[in-house]
Design an enzyme around this catalytic site. Structure first.
Site, mmCIF file in Angstrom:
data_model
loop_
_atom_site.group_PDB
_atom_site.id
_atom_site.type_symbol
_atom_site.label_atom_id
_atom_site.label_comp_id
_atom_site.label_asym_id
_atom_site.label_seq_id
_atom_site.Cartn_x
_atom_site.Cartn_y
_atom_site.Cartn_z
ATOM 1 N N HIS A 102 0.835 -1.210 0.000
ATOM 2 C CA HIS A 102 0.000 0.000 0.000
ATOM 3 C C HIS A 102 0.864 1.253 0.000
ATOM 4 O O HIS A 102 0.597 2.207 -0.752
ATOM 5 C CB HIS A 102 -0.917 -0.001 1.222
ATOM 6 C CG HIS A 102 -1.699 1.263 1.387
ATOM 7 N ND1 HIS A 102 -2.919 1.479 0.779
ATOM 8 C CD2 HIS A 102 -1.431 2.408 2.088
ATOM 9 C CE1 HIS A 102 -3.358 2.681 1.090
ATOM 10 N NE2 HIS A 102 -2.472 3.264 1.887
ATOM 11 N N GLU A 103 1.899 1.271 0.826
ATOM 12 C CA GLU A 103 2.795 2.421 0.850
ATOM 13 C C GLU A 103 3.548 2.558 -0.472
ATOM 14 O O GLU A 103 3.806 3.675 -0.931
ATOM 15 C CB GLU A 103 3.767 2.318 2.025
ATOM 16 C CG GLU A 103 3.091 2.322 3.398
ATOM 17 C CD GLU A 103 2.159 3.492 3.606
ATOM 18 O OE1 GLU A 103 2.423 4.580 3.054
ATOM 19 O OE2 GLU A 103 1.151 3.322 4.306
ATOM 20 N N HIS A 106 1.579 4.537 -2.868
ATOM 21 C CA HIS A 106 1.751 5.995 -2.803
ATOM 22 C C HIS A 106 3.000 6.426 -3.580
ATOM 23 O O HIS A 106 2.995 7.467 -4.249
ATOM 24 C CB HIS A 106 1.871 6.447 -1.347
ATOM 25 C CG HIS A 106 0.580 6.368 -0.588
ATOM 26 N ND1 HIS A 106 -0.594 6.924 -1.047
ATOM 27 C CD2 HIS A 106 0.276 5.795 0.614
ATOM 28 C CE1 HIS A 106 -1.559 6.707 -0.182
ATOM 29 N NE2 HIS A 106 -1.064 6.017 0.840
ATOM 30 N N HIS A 110 3.105 8.977 -6.793
ATOM 31 C CA HIS A 110 4.031 10.099 -6.915
ATOM 32 C C HIS A 110 4.862 9.985 -8.187
ATOM 33 O O HIS A 110 5.076 10.970 -8.904
ATOM 34 C CB HIS A 110 4.937 10.139 -5.680
ATOM 35 C CG HIS A 110 5.808 11.345 -5.611
ATOM 36 N ND1 HIS A 110 7.123 11.298 -5.186
ATOM 37 C CD2 HIS A 110 5.569 12.646 -5.911
ATOM 38 C CE1 HIS A 110 7.644 12.508 -5.239
ATOM 39 N NE2 HIS A 110 6.724 13.338 -5.668
#
Length: 235
Positions: A102-103, A106, A110
């Site tokens: 999940h991280e 991100h 980006h």
């Protein structure tokens, strides 16, 4: 004077928000705990899975680090650091790898220039200051109420709090998208099989509820401020 400033029926909105947040937090903790006991077939740790995911997406400028705490995982786009907590970094569980992925989602956002995450990052300073200053401005407005400037200060305070609410709302599509990216990349890289994907969807789904609850709680608090202080006139 403001009726019911210390006690009024609108406190029910605050209580509802607190219940939603507590229920969501309990759900994510219990779900993570359950699937943290399920070891992934790959035997990868959260950190190893994150490294493989980033490499598969052509992302080589993100540093993975270990941080303390439980479920304090985050990705910082400013310095391109992906931080994994004690419960995630060295764990080989399905839950840990799901959170790490999940991280990575991100970081992928980006890297790809995903518009909502850019908007959320731009809102961060306004949301932080809005949350800190809103009640101060409202209290100042109350102190000067009836002197011509009270309602103006109160309105500015409510507007400042609205920035924090907007941040919570914008956060929702960002978090859901990161989870969707995580599930897809876990499948395409072969890190997870069908059963493991089903488990990690439950973990990420429970985590998403915390953001929904936070947004709902903020909206309810804003509604309470408007009911209590909005639309009044300095007499």
């Amino acid at each position: 004077m403001f009726y019911g400033f210390y006690f009024d029926p609108t406190y029910i909105l605050v209580i509802i928000g607190m219940i939603l947040c507590l229920a969501a937090s309990a759900r994510v903790n219990s779900t993570f705990h359950k699937y943290s006991k399920v070891r992934s077939n790959s035997g990868m740790t959260g950190a190893q899975a994150a490294a493989k995911i980033l490499e598969s997406q052509g992302i080589y400028d993100v540093r993975i680090q270990h941080i303390g705490g439980n479920l304090t995982d985050n990705y910082n786009p400013k310095n391109k650091v992906l931080s994994l907590s004690d419960a995630t970094y060295a764990s080989t569980s399905v839950a840990a790898i799901g959170v790490a992925a999940h991280e990575c989602g991100h970081a992928m956002q980006h890297h790809k220039g995903y518009a909502p995450i850019s908007l959320r990052n731009a809102l961060v300073p306004f949301a932080n200051w809005g949350a800190r200053l809103s009640w101060l401005l409202i209290i100042i407005g109350i102190l000067f109420y009836g002197q011509g400037t009270g309602q103006t200060m109160i309105n500015i305070g409510i507007f400042a709090f609205s920035a924090a609410v907007l941040f919570q709302i914008v956060t929702l599509p960002v978090e859901f998208n990161a989870s969707n990216r995580a599930v897809r990349v876990l499948e395409t890289t072969g890190i997870f099989g069908n059963t493991e994907l089903k488990y990690t969807k439950k973990v990420l789904g429970a985590a998403a509820l915390t953001y929904v609850a936070a947004a709902a709680s903020s909206i309810l608090q804003l509604l309470r401020l408007i009911i209590l202080f909005g639309g009044r006139r300095d007499d």
